[in-house]
Design a protein around this motif. Structure first.
Motif, PDB file in Angstrom:
ATOM      1  N   ALA A 200       0.814  -1.209   0.000  1.00 12.50           N
ATOM      2  CA  ALA A 200       0.000   0.000   0.000  1.00 12.50           C
ATOM      3  C   ALA A 200       0.851   1.263   0.000  1.00 12.50           C
ATOM      4  N   MET A 201       2.139   1.138  -0.366  1.00  8.97           N
ATOM      5  CA  MET A 201       3.001   2.298  -0.569  1.00  8.97           C
ATOM      6  C   MET A 201       3.832   2.038  -1.820  1.00  8.97           C
ATOM      7  N   ASP A 202       4.821   2.880  -2.074  1.00 10.10           N
ATOM      8  CA  ASP A 202       5.737   2.652  -3.185  1.00 10.10           C
ATOM      9  C   ASP A 202       7.099   3.195  -2.788  1.00 10.10           C
ATOM     10  N   SER A 203       7.994   3.377  -3.735  1.00 16.16           N
ATOM     11  CA  SER A 203       9.367   3.766  -3.385  1.00 16.16           C
ATOM     12  C   SER A 203       9.442   5.154  -2.764  1.00 16.16           C
ATOM     13  N   ARG A 204       8.353   5.914  -2.776  1.00 18.45           N
ATOM     14  CA  ARG A 204       8.329   7.191  -2.040  1.00 18.45           C
ATOM     15  C   ARG A 204       8.388   6.963  -0.539  1.00 18.45           C
ATOM     16  N   GLN A 205       8.180   5.745  -0.093  1.00 19.32           N
ATOM     17  CA  GLN A 205       8.287   5.449   1.335  1.00 19.32           C
ATOM     18  C   GLN A 205       9.657   5.831   1.877  1.00 19.32           C
ATOM     19  N   PHE A 206      10.674   5.816   1.024  1.00 26.45           N
ATOM     20  CA  PHE A 206      12.049   6.074   1.469  1.00 26.45           C
ATOM     21  C   PHE A 206      12.515   7.500   1.174  1.00 26.45           C
ATOM     22  N   THR A 207      11.582   8.387   0.841  1.00 27.54           N
ATOM     23  CA  THR A 207      11.946   9.761   0.497  1.00 27.54           C
ATOM     24  C   THR A 207      12.783  10.420   1.587  1.00 27.54           C
ATOM     25  N   ALA A 208      12.440  10.190   2.842  1.00 25.23           N
ATOM     26  CA  ALA A 208      13.139  10.851   3.956  1.00 25.23           C
ATOM     27  C   ALA A 208      14.560  10.345   4.158  1.00 25.23           C
TER      28      ALA A 208
ATOM     29  N   PHE B 147       2.368  -1.182  -7.894  1.00 22.50           N
ATOM     30  CA  PHE B 147       2.495  -0.075  -6.952  1.00 22.50           C
ATOM     31  C   PHE B 147       3.255   1.066  -7.612  1.00 22.50           C
ATOM     32  N   GLY B 148       3.004   2.298  -7.152  1.00 24.59           N
ATOM     33  CA  GLY B 148       3.718   3.441  -7.712  1.00 24.59           C
ATOM     34  C   GLY B 148       3.490   3.536  -9.209  1.00 24.59           C
ATOM     35  N   ASN B 149       4.586   3.585  -9.951  1.00 23.28           N
ATOM     36  CA  ASN B 149       4.512   3.684 -11.408  1.00 23.28           C
ATOM     37  C   ASN B 149       4.902   2.387 -12.104  1.00 23.28           C
ATOM     38  N   SER B 150       4.951   1.279 -11.376  1.00 27.69           N
ATOM     39  CA  SER B 150       5.242  -0.018 -11.989  1.00 27.69           C
ATOM     40  C   SER B 150       3.942  -0.663 -12.475  1.00 27.69           C
ATOM     41  N   ASP B 151       4.021  -1.302 -13.629  1.00 26.73           N
ATOM     42  CA  ASP B 151       2.836  -1.947 -14.193  1.00 26.73           C
ATOM     43  C   ASP B 151       2.340  -3.070 -13.291  1.00 26.73           C
ATOM     44  N   CYS B 152       1.036  -3.312 -13.373  1.00 21.81           N
ATOM     45  CA  CYS B 152       0.387  -4.298 -12.511  1.00 21.81           C
ATOM     46  C   CYS B 152       0.316  -5.657 -13.198  1.00 21.81           C
ATOM     47  N   PRO B 153       0.601  -6.741 -12.485  1.00 20.65           N
ATOM     48  CA  PRO B 153       0.400  -8.077 -13.050  1.00 20.65           C
ATOM     49  C   PRO B 153      -1.070  -8.300 -13.394  1.00 20.65           C
ATOM     50  N   PRO B 154      -1.368  -9.183 -14.353  1.00 19.99           N
ATOM     51  CA  PRO B 154      -2.759  -9.435 -14.737  1.00 19.99           C
ATOM     52  C   PRO B 154      -3.467 -10.398 -13.788  1.00 19.99           C
ATOM     53  N   PHE B 155      -2.915 -10.602 -12.597  1.00 21.92           N
ATOM     54  CA  PHE B 155      -3.483 -11.501 -11.595  1.00 21.92           C
ATOM     55  C   PHE B 155      -2.994 -11.050 -10.230  1.00 21.92           C
ATOM     56  N   PRO B 156      -3.650 -11.466  -9.149  1.00 17.70           N
ATOM     57  CA  PRO B 156      -3.148 -11.116  -7.812  1.00 17.70           C
ATOM     58  C   PRO B 156      -1.788 -11.792  -7.575  1.00 17.70           C
ATOM     59  N   PRO B 157      -0.720 -11.016  -7.455  1.00 20.44           N
ATOM     60  CA  PRO B 157       0.606 -11.627  -7.350  1.00 20.44           C
ATOM     61  C   PRO B 157       0.886 -12.195  -5.963  1.00 20.44           C
TER      62      PRO B 157
ATOM     63  N   TYR C 242       0.756   9.235   1.835  1.00 18.60           N
ATOM     64  CA  TYR C 242       0.431   7.828   2.077  1.00 18.60           C
ATOM     65  C   TYR C 242      -0.890   7.440   1.401  1.00 18.60           C
ATOM     66  N   VAL C 243      -1.865   8.344   1.505  1.00 19.38           N
ATOM     67  CA  VAL C 243      -3.176   8.070   0.912  1.00 19.38           C
ATOM     68  C   VAL C 243      -3.062   7.972  -0.608  1.00 19.38           C
ATOM     69  N   LEU C 244      -2.319   8.895  -1.205  1.00 19.48           N
ATOM     70  CA  LEU C 244      -2.159   8.883  -2.660  1.00 19.48           C
ATOM     71  C   LEU C 244      -1.396   7.646  -3.123  1.00 19.48           C
ATOM     72  N   GLN C 245      -0.379   7.244  -2.351  1.00 19.52           N
ATOM     73  CA  GLN C 245       0.365   6.041  -2.722  1.00 19.52           C
ATOM     74  C   GLN C 245      -0.544   4.809  -2.703  1.00 19.52           C
ATOM     75  N   ALA C 246      -1.397   4.734  -1.696  1.00 17.17           N
ATOM     76  CA  ALA C 246      -2.250   3.553  -1.548  1.00 17.17           C
ATOM     77  C   ALA C 246      -3.389   3.526  -2.554  1.00 17.17           C
ATOM     78  N   LEU C 247      -4.057   4.662  -2.721  1.00 20.65           N
ATOM     79  CA  LEU C 247      -5.252   4.687  -3.556  1.00 20.65           C
ATOM     80  C   LEU C 247      -4.952   5.058  -5.007  1.00 20.65           C
ATOM     81  N   GLY C 248      -3.729   5.506  -5.275  1.00 26.34           N
ATOM     82  CA  GLY C 248      -3.353   5.859  -6.642  1.00 26.34           C
ATOM     83  C   GLY C 248      -2.569   4.778  -7.342  1.00 26.34           C
ATOM     84  N   ALA C 249      -2.417   3.620  -6.704  1.00 27.68           N
ATOM     85  CA  ALA C 249      -1.636   2.525  -7.292  1.00 27.68           C
ATOM     86  C   ALA C 249      -2.404   1.864  -8.430  1.00 27.68           C
ATOM     87  N   PRO C 250      -1.686   1.268  -9.399  1.00 27.47           N
ATOM     88  CA  PRO C 250      -2.371   0.563 -10.488  1.00 27.47           C
ATOM     89  C   PRO C 250      -3.135  -0.673 -10.024  1.00 27.47           C
ATOM     90  N   SER C 251      -2.687  -1.312  -8.946  1.00 25.54           N
ATOM     91  CA  SER C 251      -3.318  -2.548  -8.490  1.00 25.54           C
ATOM     92  C   SER C 251      -4.457  -2.262  -7.525  1.00 25.54           C
TER      93      SER C 251
END
Length: 271
Positions: free
Chosen positions: A40-48, A68-78, A184-193
């Motif tokens: 529910a996050m992406d590589s922005r988790q390590f910004t600090a 997650f983030g800007n990585s493409d989503c698998p066509p199935f639950p990974p 955090y909200v944008l990372q979680a709800l803005g993800a491709p998956s």
């Protein structure tokens, strides 16, 4: 970037993976350190900590897991193993022959699988929040939380944003600014998956089986306020030979809550 850091912001790029493009952030020119974020996050988790790690002599590379983030989503639950295969593909594409790794929560599970897949190439491993589970804990998740996470979907008037913001504000408990909570909200709800993909992978994974098979020097890192602090103690009991460190307080957002202490703990082990 953390306050006081003089390093440049991370550069961003893409490589190809088994499920499409994989996005990463990279800062520094030293010893390669691959960073794997929690669900529910992406590589922005390590910004600090990107800048702090660069100043400590590391080439810090945060990779967005598939979906997650800007990585493409698998066509199935990974599964965690699928996520790890994408990290391996990214590592190969980036030409990293030998490197260190650090993963947080679900990222710690993924990092474990990468270390098992590339035992000659992972020099040192940091598991921030390992999570060996009992069968009862695993069943309880799928009977309750898993179903509730499937209900986190777009709702009229953006109600889902308000609901998830309330969850994240409760977890942060006033320890971080609202701008960080918003990220955090944008990372979680803005993800491709779909939201539930991440924890679905994590709770299927049997860290209790893979931890005993790790051979590289490993640090179990936790903090006393983490929701899964007790699981880190369980991991420590499974592998008393591994290095161990804990930070006082904090929560699931320890990297933002204590960036200097977190970085110092990592670098002392890795170097």
């Amino acid at each position: 970037m953390a306050a006081g850091s003089t390093a440049s912001p991370p550069r961003r790029g893409y490589v190809d993976g088994p499920f499409g493009q994989i996005h990463y952030r990279r800062t520094g020119t030293g010893r390669p350190l691959v960073l794997v974020h929690q669900a529910a996050m992406d590589s922005r988790q390590f910004t600090a900590v990107y800048g702090l790690l660069a100043e400590a002599g590391f080439d810090a590379i945060g990779i967005d897991l598939p979906g997650f983030g800007n990585s493409d989503c698998p066509p199935f639950p990974p599964r965690v193993e699928d996520l790890a295969a994408s990290i391996v593909a990214a590592i190969d594409a980036l030409g990293l022959e030998r490197f260190d790794m650090a993963g947080h929560h679900t990222g710690a599970m993924v990092a474990t699988e990468v270390a098992l897949a590339l035992p000659e190439r992972v020099q040192r491993l940091v598991l921030n929040g390992p999570m060996p589970l009992t069968d009862a804990e695993r069943s309880a998740f799928f009977a309750d939380k898993h179903l509730r996470e499937k209900e986190i979907v777009p709702k009229p008037g953006g109600q889902h944003f308000a609901e998830f913001t309330a969850i994240r504000e409760r977890l942060v408990a006033g320890s971080l600014p609202l701008e960080t909570v918003n990220s955090y909200v944008l990372q979680a709800l803005g993800a491709p998956s779909p939201f539930w993909y991440g924890h679905n992978a994590g709770f299927q994974y049997r860290h209790e089986d893979s931890l005993p098979r790790l051979a590289c020097p490993t640090l179990i890192l936790t903090n006393t306020g983490d929701q899964i602090y007790a699981h880190a103690q369980r991991a420590r009991a499974l592998r008393p030979d591994m290095a161990y460190a804990e930070l006082e307080g904090g929560g699931v957002d320890i990297i933002d809550q204590q960036p200097e202490a977190w970085t110092k703990t990592l670098t002392e082990f890795l170097t």
